[in-house]
Design a protein around this motif. Structure first.
Motif, PDB file in Angstrom:
ATOM      1  N   CYS A   1      40.140   6.480 -25.797  1.00 35.79           N
ATOM      2  CA  CYS A   1      39.884   5.197 -26.348  1.00 35.79           C
ATOM      3  C   CYS A   1      39.655   5.511 -27.958  1.00 35.79           C
ATOM      4  CB  CYS A   1      38.786   4.395 -25.698  1.00 35.79           C
ATOM      5  SG  CYS A   1      39.036   4.052 -23.927  1.00 35.79           S
TER       6      CYS A   1
ATOM      7  N   SER B   1      47.838   8.654 -16.364  1.00 27.94           N
ATOM      8  CA  SER B   1      46.633   8.976 -15.963  1.00 27.94           C
ATOM      9  C   SER B   1      46.164   8.741 -14.536  1.00 27.94           C
ATOM     10  CB  SER B   1      45.683   8.313 -17.072  1.00 27.94           C
ATOM     11  OG  SER B   1      45.287   6.959 -16.688  1.00 27.94           O
TER      12      SER B   1
ATOM     13  N   CYS C   1      34.397   7.402 -25.260  1.00 27.43           N
ATOM     14  CA  CYS C   1      35.461   7.706 -24.505  1.00 27.43           C
ATOM     15  C   CYS C   1      36.518   8.261 -25.343  1.00 27.43           C
ATOM     16  CB  CYS C   1      36.161   6.138 -23.895  1.00 27.43           C
ATOM     17  SG  CYS C   1      37.663   6.571 -23.271  1.00 27.43           S
TER      18      CYS C   1
ATOM     19  N   SER D   1      36.937   1.593 -20.408  1.00 28.77           N
ATOM     20  CA  SER D   1      36.676   2.996 -21.031  1.00 28.77           C
ATOM     21  C   SER D   1      35.490   3.398 -20.043  1.00 28.77           C
ATOM     22  CB  SER D   1      35.945   2.805 -22.461  1.00 28.77           C
ATOM     23  OG  SER D   1      35.011   2.000 -22.533  1.00 28.77           O
TER      24      SER D   1
ATOM     25  N   ALA E   1      37.489   5.311 -17.478  1.00 31.09           N
ATOM     26  CA  ALA E   1      37.898   6.709 -18.040  1.00 31.09           C
ATOM     27  C   ALA E   1      36.989   7.763 -18.057  1.00 31.09           C
ATOM     28  CB  ALA E   1      38.626   6.589 -19.232  1.00 31.09           C
TER      29      ALA E   1
ATOM     30  N   VAL F   1      49.338   5.737 -20.106  1.00 32.10           N
ATOM     31  CA  VAL F   1      48.391   5.124 -19.094  1.00 32.10           C
ATOM     32  C   VAL F   1      48.602   5.442 -17.691  1.00 32.10           C
ATOM     33  CG1 VAL F   1      47.129   3.065 -18.543  1.00 32.10           C
ATOM     34  CG2 VAL F   1      47.558   3.331 -20.897  1.00 32.10           C
TER      35      VAL F   1
END
Length: 171
Positions: A67, A21, A64, A149, A152, A18
């Motif tokens: 996810c 990202s 996603c 999500s 993202a 995470v």
């Protein structure tokens, strides 16, 4: 899926999926996100497998890729299996999921599609199975999962597919 990132991830990698990202570009915000993640998973009234079922349903609805491929280790330890994950599809009512799990999925769908349109039949079933506090926890978890999500997906840069991977609740 937008395979070209709209925002580039941080240059310095930490080894945390995470933090590595694009979300890692705003550590002051991400730290609060990580705190809230812990509370949703460890401080709520629903067990981790139930939280994960709602999270994965949201991931499927938002599409996603990240996810959908993640499984939280705390949910797996709580009994969530890949067999159960495969039942989180549009025909979930016809599966061997428990009534409680099916209600979590029905609630998640209702929340995502029309949060104000909760019908009296679903409302009655939810109140027979869940306490009001559990429903608030579920609502807050779905809102949280949906927001991140969508974030993202909007940032782009995800591949079309990722392998299933297990991650831990951030510490």
């Amino acid at each position: 899926m937008a395979s070209q990132p709209r925002v580039t991830a941080p240059q310095q990698q930490t080894g945390n999926i995470v933090r590595d990202s694009a979300l890692g570009l705003v550590p002051e915000t991400l730290d609060k996100y990580m705190d809230l993640t812990r509370v949703i998973w460890e401080g709520g009234l629903l067990n981790p497998a139930e939280v994960e079922i709602a999270r994965l349903r949201n991931a499927r609805k938002v599409n996603c890729v990240f996810c959908k491929s993640v499984r939280y280790d705390i949910a797996v330890a709580d009994g969530l299996t890949e067999e159960k994950v495969q039942m989180i599809d549009d025909d979930f009512q016809q599966t061997s999921l428990t009534d409680r799990e099916k209600l979590i999925l029905a609630f998640t769908d209702q929340y995502l599609n029309d949060p104000a349109g909760l019908g009296s039949e679903l409302k009655e079933k939810l109140l027979q199975e869940f306490t009001p506090e559990e429903l608030v926890h579920l609502s807050m978890a779905v809102a949280y999962f949906n927001g991140f999500s969508r974030c993202a997906v909007s940032l782009g840069g995800m591949p079309d597919e990722l392998p299933v991977m297990q991650i831990s609740v951030p510490q």
